[in-house]
Design a protein around this motif. Structure first.
Motif, PDB file in Angstrom:
ATOM      1  N   ILE A   6       0.846  -1.202   0.000  1.00 56.13           N
ATOM      2  CA  ILE A   6       0.000   0.000   0.000  1.00 56.13           C
ATOM      3  C   ILE A   6       0.879   1.249   0.000  1.00 56.13           C
ATOM      4  N   VAL A   7       1.878   1.264   0.883  1.00 59.37           N
ATOM      5  CA  VAL A   7       2.780   2.413   0.986  1.00 59.37           C
ATOM      6  C   VAL A   7       3.586   2.572  -0.303  1.00 59.37           C
TER       7      VAL A   7
ATOM      8  N   TYR B 152      -4.858  10.289   0.708  1.00 57.86           N
ATOM      9  CA  TYR B 152      -5.425   8.981   0.379  1.00 57.86           C
ATOM     10  C   TYR B 152      -4.657   7.836   1.026  1.00 57.86           C
ATOM     11  N   LEU B 153      -3.341   7.972   1.161  1.00 55.93           N
ATOM     12  CA  LEU B 153      -2.566   6.930   1.850  1.00 55.93           C
ATOM     13  C   LEU B 153      -3.010   6.836   3.307  1.00 55.93           C
TER      14      LEU B 153
ATOM     15  N   GLN C 262      -5.888   7.674   4.554  1.00 57.33           N
ATOM     16  CA  GLN C 262      -7.228   7.062   4.587  1.00 57.33           C
ATOM     17  C   GLN C 262      -7.120   5.539   4.484  1.00 57.33           C
ATOM     18  N   ASP C 263      -6.299   5.059   3.545  1.00 61.01           N
ATOM     19  CA  ASP C 263      -6.123   3.615   3.359  1.00 61.01           C
ATOM     20  C   ASP C 263      -5.528   2.961   4.608  1.00 61.01           C
ATOM     21  N   LEU C 264      -4.519   3.606   5.186  1.00 62.00           N
ATOM     22  CA  LEU C 264      -3.874   3.041   6.375  1.00 62.00           C
ATOM     23  C   LEU C 264      -4.819   3.009   7.572  1.00 62.00           C
ATOM     24  N   LYS C 265      -5.588   4.083   7.763  1.00 64.35           N
ATOM     25  CA  LYS C 265      -6.569   4.107   8.860  1.00 64.35           C
ATOM     26  C   LYS C 265      -7.581   2.986   8.682  1.00 64.35           C
ATOM     27  N   CYS C 266      -8.048   2.820   7.468  1.00 65.36           N
ATOM     28  CA  CYS C 266      -9.024   1.768   7.161  1.00 65.36           C
ATOM     29  C   CYS C 266      -8.446   0.386   7.504  1.00 65.36           C
TER      30      CYS C 266
END
Length: 150
Positions: free
Chosen positions: A67-68, A128-129, A131-135
């Motif tokens: 993801i990162v 957006y990164l 947001q993805d990491l929190k999710c």
């Protein structure tokens, strides 16, 4: 030893502010040993701090790295991003292999804040990164502990 350095992965995210309810924040970190640490402190309505730790499988850590990596955040620079202010601050620190990067910016209320910044493309990648990491973190914590993080 060199292979270990190449695969090293560490990530820490913090967002918080100091206000009428004291120091309120959300923080999580992915450590190289696979430990995910999560803390959420809110004194709103006398709420207490939530702290959780869980060990992740190598597959989950690999997905976090992916993801990162795919976000291309490691190519960004926070020089033109809004400075942390009284509204709050966000910090993101990442170590991937032999690269180490650290970002600090103000809280982002919406995409409008991103678009009106001096570096909308870089800040959009950050936004957006995060947001993805929190999710991902909320999913992992709720799956493991069966709680609903805020």
């Amino acid at each position: 030893m060199a292979a270990e350095e190449e695969n090293e992965f560490y990530l820490r995210y913090y967002v918080g502010h100091k206000g009428k309810f004291g120091h309120e924040f959300l923080e999580f970190e992915f450590r190289p040993d696979g430990k995910l640490r999560y803390a959420n402190n809110s004194n709103y309505k006398n709420d207490t701090m939530i702290r959780k730790e869980v060990f992740l499988t190598p597959a989950v850590l690999k997905e976090c790295k992916r993801i990162v990596s795919e976000s291309e955040i490691m190519k960004e620079d926070d020089f033109k991003w809004p400075e942390p202010d009284r509204v709050g601050r966000q910090e993101l620190e990442i170590v991937m292999g032999n690269e180490h990067i650290s970002f600090a910016t103000s809280k982002i209320g919406s995409l409008l804040d991103v678009q009106s910044s001096e570096d909308p493309e870089g800040l959009r990648i950050f936004y957006y990164l995060v947001q993805d990491l929190k999710c991902l973190v909320f999913s992992l914590i709720s799956l493991h502990f069966k709680i609903k993080p805020i």
